[in-house]
Write a protein that holds these residues in place. Structure first.
Motif, mmCIF file in Angstrom:
data_model
loop_
_atom_site.group_PDB
_atom_site.id
_atom_site.type_symbol
_atom_site.label_atom_id
_atom_site.label_comp_id
_atom_site.label_asym_id
_atom_site.label_seq_id
_atom_site.Cartn_x
_atom_site.Cartn_y
_atom_site.Cartn_z
ATOM 1 N N ASN A 46 -48.928 -24.621 0.712
ATOM 2 C CA ASN A 46 -49.515 -24.947 2.014
ATOM 3 C C ASN A 46 -50.978 -25.332 1.802
ATOM 4 O OD1 ASN A 46 -50.405 -25.191 4.619
ATOM 5 N ND2 ASN A 46 -50.075 -23.053 5.197
ATOM 6 N N PRO A 47 -51.280 -26.619 1.718
ATOM 7 C CA PRO A 47 -52.658 -27.056 1.456
ATOM 8 C C PRO A 47 -53.573 -26.952 2.670
ATOM 9 C CG PRO A 47 -51.034 -28.784 0.953
ATOM 10 C CD PRO A 47 -50.362 -27.756 1.795
ATOM 11 N N SER A 48 -53.011 -26.692 3.836
ATOM 12 C CA SER A 48 -53.807 -26.666 5.061
ATOM 13 C C SER A 48 -54.841 -25.537 5.014
ATOM 14 C CB SER A 48 -52.899 -26.488 6.279
ATOM 15 O OG SER A 48 -53.667 -26.299 7.453
ATOM 16 N N THR A 49 -55.947 -25.749 5.687
ATOM 17 C CA THR A 49 -56.962 -24.694 5.808
ATOM 18 C C THR A 49 -56.891 -24.006 7.165
ATOM 19 O OG1 THR A 49 -58.573 -26.327 6.607
ATOM 20 C CG2 THR A 49 -58.538 -25.877 4.226
ATOM 21 N N THR A 50 -56.000 -24.484 8.032
ATOM 22 C CA THR A 50 -55.947 -23.942 9.399
ATOM 23 C C THR A 50 -54.540 -23.568 9.869
ATOM 24 O OG1 THR A 50 -55.779 -26.189 10.299
ATOM 25 C CG2 THR A 50 -57.995 -25.229 10.113
ATOM 26 N N GLN A 51 -53.501 -24.253 9.383
ATOM 27 C CA GLN A 51 -52.160 -24.073 9.929
ATOM 28 C C GLN A 51 -51.252 -23.252 9.018
ATOM 29 O OE1 GLN A 51 -50.865 -28.206 10.593
ATOM 30 N NE2 GLN A 51 -50.527 -27.678 12.738
ATOM 31 N N GLU A 52 -50.443 -22.374 9.616
ATOM 32 C CA GLU A 52 -49.356 -21.734 8.891
ATOM 33 C C GLU A 52 -48.271 -22.767 8.613
ATOM 34 O OE1 GLU A 52 -49.019 -17.033 10.140
ATOM 35 O OE2 GLU A 52 -47.869 -18.508 11.285
ATOM 36 N N LEU A 53 -47.489 -22.498 7.583
ATOM 37 C CA LEU A 53 -46.352 -23.351 7.250
ATOM 38 C C LEU A 53 -45.099 -22.490 7.292
ATOM 39 C CD1 LEU A 53 -45.531 -26.224 6.262
ATOM 40 C CD2 LEU A 53 -45.682 -25.318 3.926
ATOM 41 N N LYS A 54 -44.146 -22.861 8.148
ATOM 42 C CA LYS A 54 -42.898 -22.116 8.283
ATOM 43 C C LYS A 54 -41.743 -23.025 7.874
ATOM 44 C CE LYS A 54 -44.490 -19.090 12.030
ATOM 45 N NZ LYS A 54 -44.197 -18.593 13.402
ATOM 46 N N PHE A 55 -40.832 -22.485 7.057
ATOM 47 C CA PHE A 55 -39.773 -23.344 6.531
ATOM 48 C C PHE A 55 -38.600 -22.530 6.003
ATOM 49 C CE2 PHE A 55 -42.637 -22.308 3.070
ATOM 50 C CZ PHE A 55 -41.785 -22.002 2.024
ATOM 51 N N ASN A 56 -37.458 -23.209 5.872
ATOM 52 C CA ASN A 56 -36.316 -22.754 5.081
ATOM 53 C C ASN A 56 -36.292 -23.530 3.776
ATOM 54 O OD1 ASN A 56 -34.326 -22.812 8.066
ATOM 55 N ND2 ASN A 56 -35.090 -20.969 7.088
ATOM 56 N N TRP A 57 -35.647 -22.948 2.781
ATOM 57 C CA TRP A 57 -35.360 -23.663 1.539
ATOM 58 C C TRP A 57 -33.942 -23.345 1.112
ATOM 59 C CZ3 TRP A 57 -37.340 -27.559 -1.104
ATOM 60 C CH2 TRP A 57 -36.694 -27.877 -2.299
ATOM 61 N N LEU A 58 -33.245 -24.347 0.530
ATOM 62 C CA LEU A 58 -31.902 -24.120 0.022
ATOM 63 C C LEU A 58 -31.550 -25.166 -1.031
ATOM 64 C CD1 LEU A 58 -28.867 -22.741 1.501
ATOM 65 C CD2 LEU A 58 -28.591 -25.187 1.221
ATOM 66 N N PHE A 59 -30.938 -24.698 -2.127
ATOM 67 C CA PHE A 59 -30.317 -25.592 -3.105
ATOM 68 C C PHE A 59 -28.851 -25.745 -2.694
ATOM 69 C CE2 PHE A 59 -33.732 -23.705 -5.783
ATOM 70 C CZ PHE A 59 -34.346 -24.863 -6.213
ATOM 71 N N HIS A 60 -28.475 -26.929 -2.193
ATOM 72 C CA HIS A 60 -27.133 -27.160 -1.640
ATOM 73 C C HIS A 60 -26.199 -27.583 -2.780
ATOM 74 C CE1 HIS A 60 -23.910 -28.440 0.926
ATOM 75 N NE2 HIS A 60 -24.634 -28.368 2.044
ATOM 76 N N THR A 61 -25.857 -26.632 -3.649
ATOM 77 C CA THR A 61 -25.224 -26.953 -4.926
ATOM 78 C C THR A 61 -23.708 -27.115 -4.808
ATOM 79 O OG1 THR A 61 -26.967 -25.663 -5.991
ATOM 80 C CG2 THR A 61 -25.024 -26.181 -7.317
ATOM 81 N N TYR A 62 -23.221 -28.308 -5.182
ATOM 82 C CA TYR A 62 -21.788 -28.601 -5.215
ATOM 83 C C TYR A 62 -21.278 -28.370 -6.639
ATOM 84 C CZ TYR A 62 -22.133 -31.303 -0.779
ATOM 85 O OH TYR A 62 -22.322 -31.717 0.520
ATOM 86 N N LEU A 63 -20.473 -27.348 -6.839
ATOM 87 C CA LEU A 63 -19.946 -27.047 -8.159
ATOM 88 C C LEU A 63 -18.539 -27.631 -8.309
ATOM 89 C CD1 LEU A 63 -21.100 -23.333 -8.443
ATOM 90 C CD2 LEU A 63 -22.128 -25.338 -9.545
ATOM 91 N N LYS A 64 -18.299 -28.245 -9.445
ATOM 92 C CA LYS A 64 -16.998 -28.851 -9.708
ATOM 93 C C LYS A 64 -16.031 -27.809 -10.256
ATOM 94 C CE LYS A 64 -14.886 -32.897 -11.888
ATOM 95 N NZ LYS A 64 -15.125 -34.108 -12.695
ATOM 96 N N ILE A 65 -14.821 -27.809 -9.722
ATOM 97 C CA ILE A 65 -13.791 -26.877 -10.175
ATOM 98 C C ILE A 65 -12.482 -27.650 -10.348
ATOM 99 C CG2 ILE A 65 -14.828 -24.823 -9.148
ATOM 100 C CD1 ILE A 65 -12.963 -25.186 -6.759
ATOM 101 N N GLU A 66 -11.495 -26.983 -10.929
ATOM 102 C CA GLU A 66 -10.214 -27.655 -11.166
ATOM 103 C C GLU A 66 -9.348 -27.644 -9.915
ATOM 104 O OE1 GLU A 66 -6.320 -27.149 -14.078
ATOM 105 O OE2 GLU A 66 -8.311 -26.585 -14.827
ATOM 106 N N ASP A 67 -9.280 -26.491 -9.219
ATOM 107 C CA ASP A 67 -8.419 -26.383 -8.046
ATOM 108 C C ASP A 67 -8.889 -25.208 -7.195
ATOM 109 O OD1 ASP A 67 -6.452 -26.315 -6.138
ATOM 110 O OD2 ASP A 67 -4.808 -25.847 -7.513
ATOM 111 N N ILE A 68 -9.344 -25.493 -5.976
ATOM 112 C CA ILE A 68 -9.878 -24.444 -5.105
ATOM 113 C C ILE A 68 -8.837 -23.373 -4.818
ATOM 114 C CG2 ILE A 68 -9.271 -25.629 -2.948
ATOM 115 C CD1 ILE A 68 -12.464 -23.540 -3.630
ATOM 116 N N GLU A 69 -7.544 -23.737 -4.823
ATOM 117 C CA GLU A 69 -6.507 -22.770 -4.480
ATOM 118 C C GLU A 69 -6.287 -21.748 -5.593
ATOM 119 O OE1 GLU A 69 -3.192 -25.166 -3.221
ATOM 120 O OE2 GLU A 69 -4.032 -25.401 -1.203
ATOM 121 N N GLY A 70 -6.807 -22.031 -6.779
ATOM 122 C CA GLY A 70 -6.723 -21.056 -7.864
ATOM 123 C C GLY A 70 -8.070 -20.464 -8.210
ATOM 124 N N THR A 71 -9.048 -20.651 -7.317
ATOM 125 C CA THR A 71 -10.432 -20.276 -7.598
ATOM 126 C C THR A 71 -10.893 -19.196 -6.629
ATOM 127 O OG1 THR A 71 -10.928 -22.504 -8.403
ATOM 128 C CG2 THR A 71 -12.796 -21.161 -7.724
#
Length: 296
Positions: A145-170
């Motif tokens: 937050n480089p600001s000298t006056t304002q708060e910074l409010k946020f979410n963060w997320l790594f939206h990771t798609y993992l590859k698998i062979e078959d979801i029904e066996g996972t």
């Protein structure tokens, strides 16, 4: 060369094993490929746009400063679902280490999506570090937050798609006993199941997951992915299944949900608040690990 800048993307190749690679698109700073011993570890839609026309469907999209659709914050509520980081072209800062190959990308209002920063008029600096180990991929984020006056409010997320062979066996393990919010049922409860199985649309936000918990994706008793988190207390488990996948134009093939599961470490149950001049950092580590069953 362990790092190649190809204009719209950056390719990392491990110097000790050239079959281990990672490719990051500058648009969204999205890692859309990670290969171990030549085998792809991330799921990428066949219809994913890699030309900067829209966020990438697959890989590891970056979610900032809002997860989902905010309804309580005057400014965040104006942003589209998942915010502006994945909709912006990041600056490639270059290589910081040759072995393991490590690179950095930056995003600030100066180079972020102008249409979206007008809706969310706050100063920020994002620094993403991507490191390709011989047997792991680490994505590290620092929010300033480089600001000298304002708060910074946020979410963060790594939206990771993992590859698998078959979801029904996972199955997904090590989240038993954790409180979650089911976005489909609109209910919160403690998950008492020993493992998570996916046989329908799934959208679960696990809250305040102990950092020592290693989230594992297991295929017929063998762990195929292990996700370690630092300073990311929440974890989303998501699979769109038939109907939702069918409604997304950039989700191909339509039965691609059978070969993917999203494990998404983040800080989304509540907002991170940074005072002027402060910074916040976190990371996700993807690697292979022996089966480790962890419960309360």
């Amino acid at each position: 060369m362990s790092v190649e800048d190809l204009g719209d993307r950056v390719v990392l190749t491990h110097p000790d094993d050239k079959s281990n690679t990672a490719t990051i698109l500058k648009y969204g700073a999205t890692v859309f490929s990670w290969k171990l011993n030549g085998a792809e570890q991330l799921w990428l839609s066949d219809a994913a746009k890699l030309d900067g026309s829209r966020p990438v469907r697959g890989g590891i999209p970056l979610v900032f400063p809002v997860f989902g659709k905010n309804t309580t914050d005057d400014h965040l509520s104006k942003l589209p679902q998942h915010g502006l980081a994945r909709n912006s072209t990041w600056e490639f800062l270059g290589q910081t280490k040759s072995n393991p190959p490590t690179v950095q990308f930056a995003l600030s209002p100066e180079n972020a999506n102008k249409e979206l920063t007008q809706l969310w008029p706050f100063d920020f600096t994002l620094l993403l570090t991507v490191q390709l180990g011989q047997d792991y991929l680490k994505t590290d984020i620092e929010v300033q937050n480089p600001s000298t006056t304002q708060e910074l409010k946020f979410n963060w997320l790594f939206h990771t798609y993992l590859k698998i062979e078959d979801i029904e066996g996972t199955l997904v393990s090590n989240l038993t006993g954790v409180k979650l919010y089911d976005q489909l049922l609109k209910q919160s409860y403690i998950d008492k199941h020993p493992v998570i199985t996916v046989s329908d649309e799934t959208d679960l936000i696990y809250q305040n997951v102990d950092e020592n918990r290693l989230i594992q994706v297991v295929d017929r008793g063998q762990p195929v992915h292990t996700v370690k988190r630092h300073n990311l207390p929440d974890a989303v488990v998501w699979n769109p299944w038939t109907e939702k996948a069918g409604g997304m134009a950039d989700f191909e093939p339509k039965d691609g949900y059978l070969q993917m599961v999203c494990i998404e470490p983040g800080h989304v149950h509540d907002l991170v608040t940074l005072a002027p001049g402060q910074s916040w950092s976190a990371y996700q580590l993807l690697y292979k690990e022996q089966l480790k069953y962890q419960a309360i």
